[in-house]
Design a protein around this motif. Structure first.
Motif, PDB file in Angstrom:
ATOM      1  N   HIS A 188       1.183 -27.974  -8.853  1.00  0.00           N
ATOM      2  CA  HIS A 188       0.739 -26.617  -8.358  1.00  0.00           C
ATOM      3  C   HIS A 188       0.524 -25.527  -9.645  1.00  0.00           C
ATOM      4  O   HIS A 188      -0.329 -25.006  -9.640  1.00  0.00           O
ATOM      5  CB  HIS A 188       1.274 -26.063  -7.128  1.00  0.00           C
ATOM      6  N   VAL A 189       1.973 -25.566 -10.308  1.00  0.00           N
ATOM      7  CA  VAL A 189       2.035 -24.896 -11.304  1.00  0.00           C
ATOM      8  C   VAL A 189       0.645 -25.508 -12.676  1.00  0.00           C
ATOM      9  O   VAL A 189       0.195 -24.618 -13.056  1.00  0.00           O
ATOM     10  CB  VAL A 189       3.349 -24.888 -12.067  1.00  0.00           C
ATOM     11  N   LEU A 190       0.748 -26.631 -12.570  1.00  0.00           N
ATOM     12  CA  LEU A 190      -0.464 -27.097 -13.585  1.00  0.00           C
ATOM     13  C   LEU A 190      -1.734 -26.619 -13.166  1.00  0.00           C
ATOM     14  O   LEU A 190      -2.483 -26.038 -14.044  1.00  0.00           O
ATOM     15  CB  LEU A 190      -0.397 -28.573 -13.848  1.00  0.00           C
ATOM     16  N   ARG A 191      -2.111 -26.549 -11.859  1.00  0.00           N
ATOM     17  CA  ARG A 191      -3.083 -26.275 -11.451  1.00  0.00           C
ATOM     18  C   ARG A 191      -3.550 -24.808 -11.643  1.00  0.00           C
ATOM     19  O   ARG A 191      -4.645 -24.523 -12.109  1.00  0.00           O
ATOM     20  CB  ARG A 191      -3.440 -26.502 -10.146  1.00  0.00           C
ATOM     21  N   GLU A 192      -2.598 -23.943 -11.348  1.00  0.00           N
ATOM     22  CA  GLU A 192      -2.669 -22.639 -11.609  1.00  0.00           C
ATOM     23  C   GLU A 192      -2.868 -22.089 -13.049  1.00  0.00           C
ATOM     24  O   GLU A 192      -3.221 -20.813 -13.556  1.00  0.00           O
ATOM     25  CB  GLU A 192      -1.516 -21.828 -11.041  1.00  0.00           C
ATOM     26  N   THR A 193      -2.356 -22.936 -13.997  1.00  0.00           N
ATOM     27  CA  THR A 193      -2.442 -22.524 -15.311  1.00  0.00           C
ATOM     28  C   THR A 193      -3.289 -23.321 -15.912  1.00  0.00           C
ATOM     29  O   THR A 193      -4.401 -22.940 -16.425  1.00  0.00           O
ATOM     30  CB  THR A 193      -0.949 -22.743 -16.129  1.00  0.00           C
ATOM     31  N   VAL A 194      -3.184 -24.593 -16.441  1.00  0.00           N
ATOM     32  CA  VAL A 194      -4.086 -25.293 -17.333  1.00  0.00           C
ATOM     33  C   VAL A 194      -5.173 -25.948 -16.299  1.00  0.00           C
ATOM     34  O   VAL A 194      -6.348 -26.361 -16.917  1.00  0.00           O
ATOM     35  CB  VAL A 194      -3.202 -26.489 -18.155  1.00  0.00           C
ATOM     36  N   GLY A 195      -4.924 -25.740 -15.241  1.00  0.00           N
ATOM     37  CA  GLY A 195      -6.011 -26.354 -14.203  1.00  0.00           C
ATOM     38  C   GLY A 195      -7.352 -26.033 -14.507  1.00  0.00           C
ATOM     39  O   GLY A 195      -8.429 -26.510 -14.343  1.00  0.00           O
ATOM     40  N   ALA A 196      -7.319 -24.630 -14.738  1.00  0.00           N
ATOM     41  CA  ALA A 196      -8.709 -23.982 -14.548  1.00  0.00           C
ATOM     42  C   ALA A 196      -9.469 -24.360 -15.856  1.00  0.00           C
ATOM     43  O   ALA A 196     -10.627 -23.915 -15.787  1.00  0.00           O
ATOM     44  CB  ALA A 196      -8.324 -22.489 -14.441  1.00  0.00           C
ATOM     45  N   LEU A 197      -8.919 -24.752 -16.636  1.00  0.00           N
ATOM     46  CA  LEU A 197      -9.528 -25.257 -17.988  1.00  0.00           C
ATOM     47  C   LEU A 197     -10.727 -26.286 -17.854  1.00  0.00           C
ATOM     48  O   LEU A 197     -11.520 -26.558 -18.499  1.00  0.00           O
ATOM     49  CB  LEU A 197      -8.663 -25.639 -19.285  1.00  0.00           C
ATOM     50  N   GLY A 198     -10.323 -26.982 -16.813  1.00  0.00           N
ATOM     51  CA  GLY A 198     -11.213 -28.343 -16.419  1.00  0.00           C
ATOM     52  C   GLY A 198     -11.506 -29.366 -17.339  1.00  0.00           C
ATOM     53  O   GLY A 198     -12.370 -30.088 -17.604  1.00  0.00           O
ATOM     54  N   LEU A 199     -10.175 -29.653 -18.063  1.00  0.00           N
ATOM     55  CA  LEU A 199      -9.981 -30.510 -19.170  1.00  0.00           C
ATOM     56  C   LEU A 199      -8.968 -31.414 -18.376  1.00  0.00           C
ATOM     57  O   LEU A 199      -8.324 -31.554 -17.472  1.00  0.00           O
ATOM     58  CB  LEU A 199      -9.204 -29.968 -20.158  1.00  0.00           C
ATOM     59  N   PRO A 200      -9.345 -32.811 -18.974  1.00  0.00           N
ATOM     60  CA  PRO A 200      -8.217 -33.883 -18.574  1.00  0.00           C
ATOM     61  C   PRO A 200      -6.960 -33.336 -19.051  1.00  0.00           C
ATOM     62  O   PRO A 200      -6.685 -33.171 -20.203  1.00  0.00           O
ATOM     63  CB  PRO A 200      -8.821 -35.142 -19.217  1.00  0.00           C
ATOM     64  N   LEU A 201      -5.822 -33.692 -18.303  1.00  0.00           N
ATOM     65  CA  LEU A 201      -4.458 -33.361 -18.837  1.00  0.00           C
ATOM     66  C   LEU A 201      -3.685 -34.691 -19.071  1.00  0.00           C
ATOM     67  O   LEU A 201      -3.957 -35.872 -18.567  1.00  0.00           O
ATOM     68  CB  LEU A 201      -3.911 -32.600 -17.613  1.00  0.00           C
ATOM     69  N   MET A 202      -2.609 -34.580 -19.702  1.00  0.00           N
ATOM     70  CA  MET A 202      -1.686 -35.697 -20.002  1.00  0.00           C
ATOM     71  C   MET A 202      -0.429 -35.228 -19.727  1.00  0.00           C
ATOM     72  O   MET A 202      -0.191 -34.039 -19.703  1.00  0.00           O
ATOM     73  CB  MET A 202      -1.916 -36.220 -21.467  1.00  0.00           C
ATOM     74  N   LEU A 203       0.551 -35.994 -18.955  1.00  0.00           N
ATOM     75  CA  LEU A 203       1.866 -35.798 -18.980  1.00  0.00           C
ATOM     76  C   LEU A 203       2.514 -36.684 -19.426  1.00  0.00           C
ATOM     77  O   LEU A 203       2.140 -37.968 -19.595  1.00  0.00           O
ATOM     78  CB  LEU A 203       2.193 -35.814 -17.454  1.00  0.00           C
ATOM     79  N   GLU A 204       4.084 -36.428 -19.851  1.00  0.00           N
ATOM     80  CA  GLU A 204       4.838 -37.536 -20.827  1.00  0.00           C
ATOM     81  C   GLU A 204       6.050 -37.445 -20.118  1.00  0.00           C
ATOM     82  O   GLU A 204       7.147 -37.141 -20.778  1.00  0.00           O
ATOM     83  CB  GLU A 204       5.054 -36.886 -22.120  1.00  0.00           C
ATOM     84  N   PRO A 205       6.356 -37.779 -18.647  1.00  0.00           N
ATOM     85  CA  PRO A 205       7.532 -37.605 -18.056  1.00  0.00           C
ATOM     86  C   PRO A 205       8.313 -38.964 -18.564  1.00  0.00           C
ATOM     87  O   PRO A 205       8.038 -40.040 -18.537  1.00  0.00           O
ATOM     88  CB  PRO A 205       7.228 -37.551 -16.500  1.00  0.00           C
ATOM     89  N   GLY A 206       9.628 -38.698 -18.592  1.00  0.00           N
ATOM     90  CA  GLY A 206      10.620 -39.908 -18.684  1.00  0.00           C
ATOM     91  C   GLY A 206      11.644 -40.093 -17.819  1.00  0.00           C
ATOM     92  O   GLY A 206      11.616 -40.639 -16.667  1.00  0.00           O
ATOM     93  N   ARG A 207      12.315 -39.082 -17.783  1.00  0.00           N
ATOM     94  CA  ARG A 207      13.580 -38.874 -16.876  1.00  0.00           C
ATOM     95  C   ARG A 207      13.134 -39.090 -15.068  1.00  0.00           C
ATOM     96  O   ARG A 207      13.919 -39.699 -14.804  1.00  0.00           O
ATOM     97  CB  ARG A 207      14.427 -37.720 -16.914  1.00  0.00           C
ATOM     98  N   TRP A 208      12.376 -38.123 -15.085  1.00  0.00           N
ATOM     99  CA  TRP A 208      11.927 -38.012 -13.473  1.00  0.00           C
ATOM    100  C   TRP A 208      11.652 -39.325 -13.026  1.00  0.00           C
ATOM    101  O   TRP A 208      11.895 -39.673 -11.800  1.00  0.00           O
ATOM    102  CB  TRP A 208      10.713 -36.990 -13.382  1.00  0.00           C
ATOM    103  N   LEU A 209      10.844 -40.169 -13.727  1.00  0.00           N
ATOM    104  CA  LEU A 209      10.229 -41.555 -13.321  1.00  0.00           C
ATOM    105  C   LEU A 209      11.382 -42.619 -13.046  1.00  0.00           C
ATOM    106  O   LEU A 209      11.494 -43.370 -11.980  1.00  0.00           O
ATOM    107  CB  LEU A 209       9.346 -42.124 -14.265  1.00  0.00           C
ATOM    108  N   VAL A 210      12.448 -42.482 -14.093  1.00  0.00           N
ATOM    109  CA  VAL A 210      13.337 -43.718 -14.187  1.00  0.00           C
ATOM    110  C   VAL A 210      14.813 -43.428 -14.048  1.00  0.00           C
ATOM    111  O   VAL A 210      15.783 -44.071 -13.555  1.00  0.00           O
ATOM    112  CB  VAL A 210      13.332 -44.629 -15.555  1.00  0.00           C
ATOM    113  N   GLY A 211      15.263 -42.139 -13.958  1.00  0.00           N
ATOM    114  CA  GLY A 211      16.500 -41.439 -14.170  1.00  0.00           C
ATOM    115  C   GLY A 211      17.083 -41.956 -12.804  1.00  0.00           C
ATOM    116  O   GLY A 211      18.396 -42.569 -12.497  1.00  0.00           O
ATOM    117  N   PRO A 212      16.758 -41.640 -11.543  1.00  0.00           N
ATOM    118  CA  PRO A 212      17.374 -41.772 -10.123  1.00  0.00           C
ATOM    119  C   PRO A 212      17.291 -43.413 -10.058  1.00  0.00           C
ATOM    120  O   PRO A 212      17.899 -43.672  -9.261  1.00  0.00           O
ATOM    121  CB  PRO A 212      16.504 -41.070  -9.201  1.00  0.00           C
ATOM    122  N   ALA A 213      16.450 -44.105 -10.641  1.00  0.00           N
ATOM    123  CA  ALA A 213      16.434 -45.618 -10.147  1.00  0.00           C
ATOM    124  C   ALA A 213      17.442 -46.558 -10.785  1.00  0.00           C
ATOM    125  O   ALA A 213      17.442 -47.736 -10.614  1.00  0.00           O
ATOM    126  CB  ALA A 213      15.089 -46.088 -10.714  1.00  0.00           C
TER     127      ALA A 213
END
Ligand code: LLP
Length: 447
Positions: free
Chosen positions: A281-306
């Motif tokens: 939601h934060v992404l959409r409210e900020t950079v979302g309106a630019l109408g450009l493809p976005l990239m994300l670089e998550p590490g911990r969120w994907l594998v930490g709890p696993a």
């Protein structure tokens, strides 16, 4: 992490609460603590301790949850897994098969991503100091994007790419001067940090880069820190980034995509961590309106709890003032508690210990430093020699930060899926540990 967690055992979640938040873990009366369908006691018997244990289904579920939150918010966003969090080829391959690209920070990670099957065009090369050799390797292989962190690096990269007859695909990483509210050692988006191009200087540099031989501008990137558990710093950083993109476009400069970095935090203890939907939601409210493809670089969120670190109690020692539970895992395996005062849940594996009376313990390793402490004043049942414990949420920045301090070989790693277990990194042998060393000839005939 937010401010170092207070060491007040009263605020620690109890074992049942810890389990309730981690659906891949369960306790059965006979089998004890299980990861998916596999008892940890069985893994310890077959593969020894200390061992890293990763739940494939958890990684898969988390990737899907994040990807669905992003698309659910109407965003065209591609996930590039920050493999510094866990560089086991099996983990990178698993995420790659789900659709992730990779975010790498060294030539070594670039090669590992390739070995795990990530296409070069799906790799982003980040980092504040990439060497000429690393840049050449990445360019020659057809790397997808290089995140440039300074005017100096831009000049160096342009010259290298031009000398190879290539155009380097570049995003400028800006430093938005936002406090991520995380531990000082892992905050990266403040003006005093070494990372990124000061946002006020980014516009001029972008204009210059557009006319630099060997550079093909793709867009801008930002990454403000790690283990971020509040959305306000993201909102501030992304708003500044969107403002920058608008001013670049107003000058007719090409911006094709926006790399929003990583950093999304997880609840280690009982921190309220943002949901993927709230983050999207934060992404959409900020950079979302630019109408450009976005990239994300998550590490911990994907594998930490696993992931967890499975360890065996060597012995329980009654010190003058405290009870010490001495494990066969140590700070050389998992350094996060020593380095960042990080809190990791520690739970017994045997079901008979699950509801036994608790008393405070210092959970330590055998390394010869007082800092070799996993937890202090932790409420734990009696834990005799040979009993197993699991140190949880160790899938990110666990094995990757290990060392062989005290000549302790690197631990084994296994991946569980359903009731299957596969060794994904065998335990290093003592022989392999010393095999690289060379005794100079003038010492070879020593006494
Ligand atoms: N992108 C860049 C440019 C980064 O520097 C990092 C992490 C990430 C993405 C991924 O961040 P994540 O989503 O995993 O938070 N060893 C520390 C964490 C260091 C993070 C370094 N950079 C720890 O154990 O907490």
């Amino acid at each position: 992490m937010a401010a170092p967690a207070p060491r007040d055992a009263d605020e620690d979640p109890c074992f049942d609460e810890i389990l309730a938040l981690r659906p891949h873990l369960s306790v059965a009366i006979e089998a004890g603590l299980m990861v998916e369908g596999v008892p940890l006691a069985r893994i310890a018997a077959a593969h020894g301790t200390p061992s890293w244990v990763y739940s494939a289904s958890t990684i898969e579920g988390r990737y899907r949850a994040l990807a669905e939150a992003l698309s659910g918010a109407g965003l065209d966003a591609r996930i590039h897994y920050a493999m510094k969090a866990n560089d086991a080829l099996a983990v990178v391959r698993l995420l790659g098969t789900l659709g992730a690209g990779a975010d790498v920070v060294s030539g070594g990670e670039f090669l590992a991503a390739r070995a795990a099957g990530i296409a070069p065009g799906d790799i982003v090369f980040s980092g504040v100091g990439k060497t000429e050799a690393e840049l050449r390797t990445a360019l020659a292989a057809g790397v997808g994007q290089i995140n440039v962190e300074s005017a100096e690096e831009l000049a160096m990269l342009g010259a290298i790419a031009a000398s190879m007859g290539l155009s380097a695909p570049v995003a400028l990483r800006v430093n938005p001067d936002v406090d991520a509210g995380t531990h000082a050692k892992i905050t990266t988006g403040r003006a005093e940090n070494k990372f990124g191009i000061p946002i006020d200087a980014a516009r001029d540099l972008y204009a210059r880069a557009a006319n630099t031989a060997g550079i093909r501008l793709r867009g801008v990137a930002v990454h403000i820190g790690s283990q971020i558990t509040a959305l306000a710093p993201y909102r501030a950083a992304y708003a500044r980034l969107a403002e920058l993109v608008r001013s670049l476009r107003a000058e007719g400069l090409p911006v094709e995509r926006v790399d929003c970095g990583g950093g999304l935090g997880i609840p280690y203890r009982n921190e309220p961590a943002p949901s993927p939907a709230a983050f999207a939601h934060v992404l959409r409210e900020t950079v979302g309106a630019l109408g450009l493809p976005l990239m994300l670089e998550p590490g911990r969120w994907l594998v930490g709890p696993a992931g967890l670190l499975l360890a065996r109690v060597i012995l329980e020692k009654q010190g003058a003032l405290r009870r010490f539970v001495i494990l066969d895992a140590a700070m050389n395996d998992l350094i996060r508690p020593s380095l960042y005062e990080a809190w990791h849940a520690i739970v017994p594996v045997s079901a008979t210990r699950w509801h036994a009376p608790l008393a405070p313990a210092e959970v330590v390793g055998p390394v010869c430093e007082s800092g070799d402490t996993f937890a202090s004043g932790r409420m734990l049942p009696p834990l005799g020699p040979g009993e197993l414990v699991a140190i949880l949420d160790a899938g990110a920045y666990g094995a990757v930060m290990s060392s062989t301090y005290n000549a302790r070989p690197l631990a084994a790693a296994v991946m569980v899926r359903g009731d299957e277990v596969a060794v994904i990194r065998p335990r290093q042998s003592h022989e392999a540990l010393i095999a690289q060393d060379v005794i100079p000839p003038w010492l070879a005939s020593g006494r």
